[in-house]
Design an enzyme around this catalytic site. Structure first.
Site, PDB file in Angstrom:
ATOM      1  N   ASP A 110       0.809  -1.219   0.000  1.00 16.81           N
ATOM      2  CA  ASP A 110       0.000   0.000   0.000  1.00 16.81           C
ATOM      3  C   ASP A 110       0.837   1.262   0.000  1.00 16.81           C
ATOM      4  OD1 ASP A 110      -2.170   1.716   0.138  1.00 16.81           O
ATOM      5  OD2 ASP A 110      -2.261   1.620   2.315  1.00 16.81           O
ATOM      6  N   ASP A 318      -0.180   7.467  -7.799  1.00 16.86           N
ATOM      7  CA  ASP A 318      -0.552   6.396  -6.862  1.00 16.86           C
ATOM      8  C   ASP A 318      -1.026   5.190  -7.649  1.00 16.86           C
ATOM      9  OD1 ASP A 318      -1.248   5.040  -4.451  1.00 16.86           O
ATOM     10  OD2 ASP A 318      -3.332   5.623  -4.781  1.00 16.86           O
TER      11      ASP A 318
END
Length: 437
Positions: A110, A318
């Protein structure tokens, strides 16, 4: 000649960075890991009954949910422990080992968080976990972090209990993890065989964990830009360099995406373009400066309505977010340019998320123009397979949308080698066929 339109199914990945743990057994000056997509046949999440379009719909919905959790305003309620963290909405899984003897951990990779953590025994209040819970008392290299140690300051959400550094993280979706900070030896398996070991990595030994977690995973591997993340802690061993290459999910064919560290992370050669990495708060995120977007020959300048200085570092890259998201006014201008140039029949999005969709049963000859993102010093051209996604057998949708945060998502990054050089604050793109690497 028009590029062939190959519509990629959606996926996400959480990237990896670098910065301060010695390496015990690295082979050479770099190493490469494999990342398992959560919907691939190698994933414990894989459901063979789902169609490609169901996978797409699931990824789009997870993407929208993730964006809400990435927004710092959603987790900074006064008087409560907070962190910019996403629970298990990351799309890639990483296998790591910790402890002596080694215990295997399957974690959600993550970029939207920094802390590495796993459930630990004895666990007073934990979510159901299919694999054995890590037992620190059986590891000879486990060491609790004391309240006085500098390592207790790698995150803000800490307190002191019994002389040991305790942490408490609350998540944007009301999930949480509470436990002790500790150091342990981590081993990262390499795609070339063997493992690379890193001693004294700070991680969270979770004793109370709950919320939106699945029993198929054991915790989270934080890969953001903050001091507690795995990639930041590896900096001395990797020279602050990492890169990744995302394989289009629909054409996976058993191919894994690659994550490279150190010397193996070089991005150079014909077609390589680079743009500055901007340091901003929160430091978890990786910020770039977007100057404009072109649709074919039509260039739309970026403007947030703020001063030029505030447009520096105006978009996050991202790979844990599927879609590329832009401010609404800016997005509407881009959408209008696409509508003007694409002559297909408009239709509704069956996922009820994306605003610009067309009827199309083939991937060829659709007249879709290239979409180019003009980052500072780097023009990144997306082919139709990056800018559009097939959400149904006869429907394609523009994979860019409006959002509260500006995010350059993973669909735009597929079939690019994306390299991070954190020591020189530079991010590079090189178009490649990731399936052949």
């Amino acid at each position: 000649m028009e590029a062939s339109l190959k519509f990629h199914s959606l996926l996400s990945f959480a990237l990896v960075l670098a910065l301060s743990i010695p390496c015990e057994s690295a082979s050479g000056d770099g190493f490469t890991l494999e990342l398992v997509h959560r919907e691939s046949q190698n994933s414990p999440f894989y459901n063979p009954a789902d169609t490609r379009y169901q996978h797409v719909t699931n990824a789009i919905r997870r993407s929208i949910s993730r964006v809400k959790r990435l927004d710092p305003s959603s987790v900074n309620a006064p008087g409560t422990p907070s962190a910019v963290i996403v629970s298990n909405n990351g799309e890639y899984l990483m296998n790591v080992s910790l402890g002596t003897p080694k215990s295997s951990i399957l974690g959600i990779a993550d970029t939207g968080s920094d802390l590495i953590w796993t459930q630990c025994a004895p666990c007073t209040d934990c979510f159901k976990q299919a694999s054995p819970i890590f037992e620190p008392n059986k590891s000879s290299t486990y060491k609790a972090v004391s309240c006085r140690a500098s390592q207790c300051g790698v995150i803000d959400q800490t307190s002191c209990g019994g002389g040991q550094c305790q942490y408490s993280y609350s998540y944007g979706d009301s999930s949480y993890t509470i436990g002790n900070l500790a150091t342990e030896t981590f081993a990262l398996g390499s795609s070339s065989g063997g493992a690379t070991s890193f001693p004294r990595v700070v991680f969270g030994c979770g004793r109370q964990n709950g919320g939106n977690f699945d029993d198929k995973v054991d915790g989270i591997i934080g890969l953001g830009g903050g001091p507690a993340s795995l990639v930041t802690q590896l900096g001395t061993a990797t020279g602050g360099r990492f890169s990744y290459c995302l394989v289009p999910f629909y054409s996976d064919g058993g191919k894994s995406s690659k994550l490279n560290f150190g010397a193996d992370a070089a991005v150079a050669g014909r077609g390589t373009v680079s743009t500055p990495l901007i340091q901003k708060e929160p430091e978890t995120f990786y910020y770039l400066t977007l100057e404009a977007v072109s649709v074919g020959e039509t260039r739309i300048e970026f403007s947030s309505g703020s001063s030029p200085s505030e447009d520096e570092g105006n978009i996050i890259i991202d790979s844990g977010t599927t879609l590329t998201l832009l401010p609404q006014d800016f997005y509407k201008k881009i959408e209008a340019a696409v509508v003007k140039q694409v002559k297909l029949t408009r239709t509704a999005d069956p996922t009820q998320v994306l605003s610009l969709c067309y009827s199309a049963t083939t991937d060829e000859g659709l007249g879709i123009p290239p979409v180019t993102f003009h980052f500072k010093g780097a023009d990144v051209e997306l082919n139709p397979g990056n800018s559009f996604v097939r959400v149904a057998e006869n429907v394609i949708c523009f994979a860019v949308s409006s959002g509260d945060l500006s995010i350059y998502g993973n669909l735009s990054q597929m079939d690019y080698l994306v390299g991070y050089d954190t020591q020189n604050s530079k991010l590079s793109f090189k178009p490649v066929d990731c399936s052949s690497n």
